[in-house]
Design an enzyme around this catalytic site. Structure first.
Site, mmCIF file in Angstrom:
data_model
loop_
_atom_site.group_PDB
_atom_site.id
_atom_site.type_symbol
_atom_site.label_atom_id
_atom_site.label_comp_id
_atom_site.label_asym_id
_atom_site.label_seq_id
_atom_site.Cartn_x
_atom_site.Cartn_y
_atom_site.Cartn_z
ATOM 1 N N HIS A 185 -39.742 111.077 52.655
ATOM 2 C CA HIS A 185 -40.794 112.098 51.946
ATOM 3 C C HIS A 185 -41.493 112.860 52.999
ATOM 4 O O HIS A 185 -42.195 112.315 53.929
ATOM 5 C CB HIS A 185 -41.372 111.349 50.917
ATOM 6 C CG HIS A 185 -42.128 112.279 50.302
ATOM 7 N ND1 HIS A 185 -41.467 113.052 49.194
ATOM 8 C CD2 HIS A 185 -43.588 112.819 49.944
ATOM 9 C CE1 HIS A 185 -42.355 113.820 48.453
ATOM 10 N NE2 HIS A 185 -43.578 113.646 49.129
ATOM 11 N N SER A 205 -43.077 110.348 55.803
ATOM 12 C CA SER A 205 -43.032 108.882 55.559
ATOM 13 C C SER A 205 -41.753 108.352 55.171
ATOM 14 O O SER A 205 -41.016 108.914 54.266
ATOM 15 C CB SER A 205 -43.999 108.623 54.329
ATOM 16 O OG SER A 205 -45.229 109.253 54.336
ATOM 17 N N ILE A 219 -34.215 111.979 40.540
ATOM 18 C CA ILE A 219 -35.093 110.830 40.131
ATOM 19 C C ILE A 219 -34.224 109.776 39.827
ATOM 20 O O ILE A 219 -33.321 109.913 38.682
ATOM 21 C CB ILE A 219 -36.405 111.305 39.081
ATOM 22 C CG1 ILE A 219 -37.111 112.267 39.749
ATOM 23 C CG2 ILE A 219 -37.024 109.981 38.345
ATOM 24 C CD1 ILE A 219 -38.216 112.789 38.736
ATOM 25 N N ASN A 237 -36.467 105.711 51.141
ATOM 26 C CA ASN A 237 -36.517 107.165 51.135
ATOM 27 C C ASN A 237 -37.104 107.822 52.221
ATOM 28 O O ASN A 237 -38.399 107.058 52.858
ATOM 29 C CB ASN A 237 -37.279 107.478 49.698
ATOM 30 C CG ASN A 237 -37.126 108.983 49.442
ATOM 31 O OD1 ASN A 237 -36.046 109.647 49.861
ATOM 32 N ND2 ASN A 237 -38.224 109.382 48.933
ATOM 33 N N ASP A 267 -42.041 108.519 44.578
ATOM 34 C CA ASP A 267 -42.680 108.668 46.050
ATOM 35 C C ASP A 267 -43.808 107.393 46.310
ATOM 36 O O ASP A 267 -44.696 107.799 47.018
ATOM 37 C CB ASP A 267 -43.317 109.964 46.244
ATOM 38 C CG ASP A 267 -42.231 111.143 46.402
ATOM 39 O OD1 ASP A 267 -41.047 110.545 46.626
ATOM 40 O OD2 ASP A 267 -42.221 112.039 45.783
ATOM 41 N N SER A 311 -29.447 116.949 57.029
ATOM 42 C CA SER A 311 -29.933 116.994 58.372
ATOM 43 C C SER A 311 -30.180 115.622 58.684
ATOM 44 O O SER A 311 -29.986 114.997 59.640
ATOM 45 C CB SER A 311 -30.712 118.092 58.814
ATOM 46 O OG SER A 311 -31.926 117.746 58.408
ATOM 47 N N GLU A 354 -42.063 103.928 40.444
ATOM 48 C CA GLU A 354 -42.821 105.166 40.658
ATOM 49 C C GLU A 354 -42.424 106.160 41.777
ATOM 50 O O GLU A 354 -42.207 105.919 42.752
ATOM 51 C CB GLU A 354 -44.343 104.620 41.018
ATOM 52 C CG GLU A 354 -45.149 103.967 40.095
ATOM 53 C CD GLU A 354 -45.393 104.616 38.534
ATOM 54 O OE1 GLU A 354 -45.979 105.728 38.847
ATOM 55 O OE2 GLU A 354 -45.165 103.928 37.767
ATOM 56 N N GLN A 378 -39.522 115.751 63.267
ATOM 57 C CA GLN A 378 -40.154 114.433 63.386
ATOM 58 C C GLN A 378 -39.354 113.463 62.440
ATOM 59 O O GLN A 378 -39.152 112.360 62.758
ATOM 60 C CB GLN A 378 -41.542 114.313 63.099
ATOM 61 C CG GLN A 378 -42.448 114.794 63.925
ATOM 62 C CD GLN A 378 -42.437 114.266 65.394
ATOM 63 O OE1 GLN A 378 -42.294 113.352 65.735
ATOM 64 N NE2 GLN A 378 -42.059 115.418 66.267
ATOM 65 N N GLU A 379 -38.828 114.051 61.361
ATOM 66 C CA GLU A 379 -38.169 113.235 60.360
ATOM 67 C C GLU A 379 -36.918 112.821 61.116
ATOM 68 O O GLU A 379 -36.462 111.684 60.704
ATOM 69 C CB GLU A 379 -37.891 114.148 59.169
ATOM 70 C CG GLU A 379 -38.895 114.348 57.909
ATOM 71 C CD GLU A 379 -38.374 115.147 56.828
ATOM 72 O OE1 GLU A 379 -37.343 114.686 56.426
ATOM 73 O OE2 GLU A 379 -39.085 116.160 56.642
HETATM 74 C C1 GAR Z 1 -36.187 116.233 54.136
HETATM 75 O O1 GAR Z 1 -37.348 117.152 54.286
HETATM 76 C C2 GAR Z 1 -36.645 115.196 53.270
HETATM 77 O O2 GAR Z 1 -37.853 114.787 53.868
HETATM 78 C C3 GAR Z 1 -36.801 115.871 51.791
HETATM 79 O O3 GAR Z 1 -35.864 116.990 51.579
HETATM 80 C C4 GAR Z 1 -35.399 117.320 52.919
HETATM 81 C C5 GAR Z 1 -34.012 116.947 53.026
HETATM 82 O O4 GAR Z 1 -33.426 117.719 54.306
HETATM 83 N N1 GAR Z 1 -36.802 114.870 50.661
HETATM 84 C C6 GAR Z 1 -37.652 114.915 49.659
HETATM 85 O O5 GAR Z 1 -38.437 116.078 49.457
HETATM 86 C C7 GAR Z 1 -37.523 113.899 48.507
HETATM 87 N N2 GAR Z 1 -38.686 113.806 47.778
HETATM 88 P P1 GAR Z 1 -31.774 117.085 54.619
HETATM 89 O O6 GAR Z 1 -31.033 117.264 53.388
HETATM 90 O O7 GAR Z 1 -31.576 118.207 55.858
HETATM 91 O O8 GAR Z 1 -32.124 115.928 55.105
#
Ligand code: GAR
Length: 194
Positions: A113, A140, A96, A111, A149, A17, A147, A177-178
């Protein structure tokens, strides 16, 4: 529009998404860049079908077909290089990455997160935010370093944690929000007019 548009490659593992929100932002002109490829490490990633429908070059490099993390990352990096990315965007890419891979793309690897870093690195961020009694949570966008995240934060979005929140309600509030945050961050990084 600019003739020296930046190239973006997006890596996904699943739903995609965030990738869709980036593609939409390119399509509606918010981001002035070319998405030169979308790559999934999982054959069943739902996001790949969307990429195909959008006519964007897409491919699967299945990590299970490699006998080590190093050999997968080397093959992935080689393929990515052929699409000449100025920006390599991890969008729900749940692997990773080796230090060699990160170093190869240093400064152009980002990325998203689902936490207000440096809080809640790793998995289960929403449950951990609820369990910790946080009043505020969020997402974020950050540069990737070796390292997990870690690395400089580019932009963050904040949401309240409500008294009756569970993972479903909180993650939905953050995800909304993402979908604004990632295009905003990519616009900032790819803008050639500033
Ligand atoms: C999102 O919420 C993203 O922030 C998270 O995975 C989801 C992916 O959703 N990412 C992590 O946790 C990375 N460590 P999406 O496939 O619908 O974009």
């Amino acid at each position: 529009m600019s003739i020296d548009k930046k190239n973006i490659v997006i890596l996904i593992s699943g739903r995609g998404s965030n990738m869709m929100s980036i593609v939409n932002a390119v399509n509606n002109g918010q981001i002035d860049a070319n998405i030169t490829a979308i790559i999934s490490n999982r054959p069943d990633a739902a996001g790949i079908e969307f990429a195909e429908q959008q006519g964007i070059t897409n491919l699967i490099i299945d990590h299970k077909e490699f006998d080590s993390r190093e050999s997968f990352d080397q093959a992935l990096a080689k393929e990515i290089d052929s699409y000449q990315p100025d920006l390599l965007v991890l969008a729900g890419f749940m692997r990773i990455l080796t230090a060699d891979f990160v170093e190869h793309f240093a400064g152009r690897l980002i990325n998203i997160h689902p936490s207000l870093l440096p809080k809640f690195k790793g998995l289960d961020t929403h449950q951990r935010a609820i369990d910790a009694g946080e009043k505020e949570h969020g997402a974020s966008v950050h540069f990737v370093t070796a390292e997990l995240d870690d690395g400089p934060v580019i932009l963050q979005a904040r949401v309240p944690v409500l008294a009756n929140d569970d993972v479903a309600s909180l993650s939905a509030r953050v995800l909304e929000q993402e979908h604004k945050l990632y295009p905003d961050a990519i616009k900032k990084l790819t803008s050639t007019t500033e």
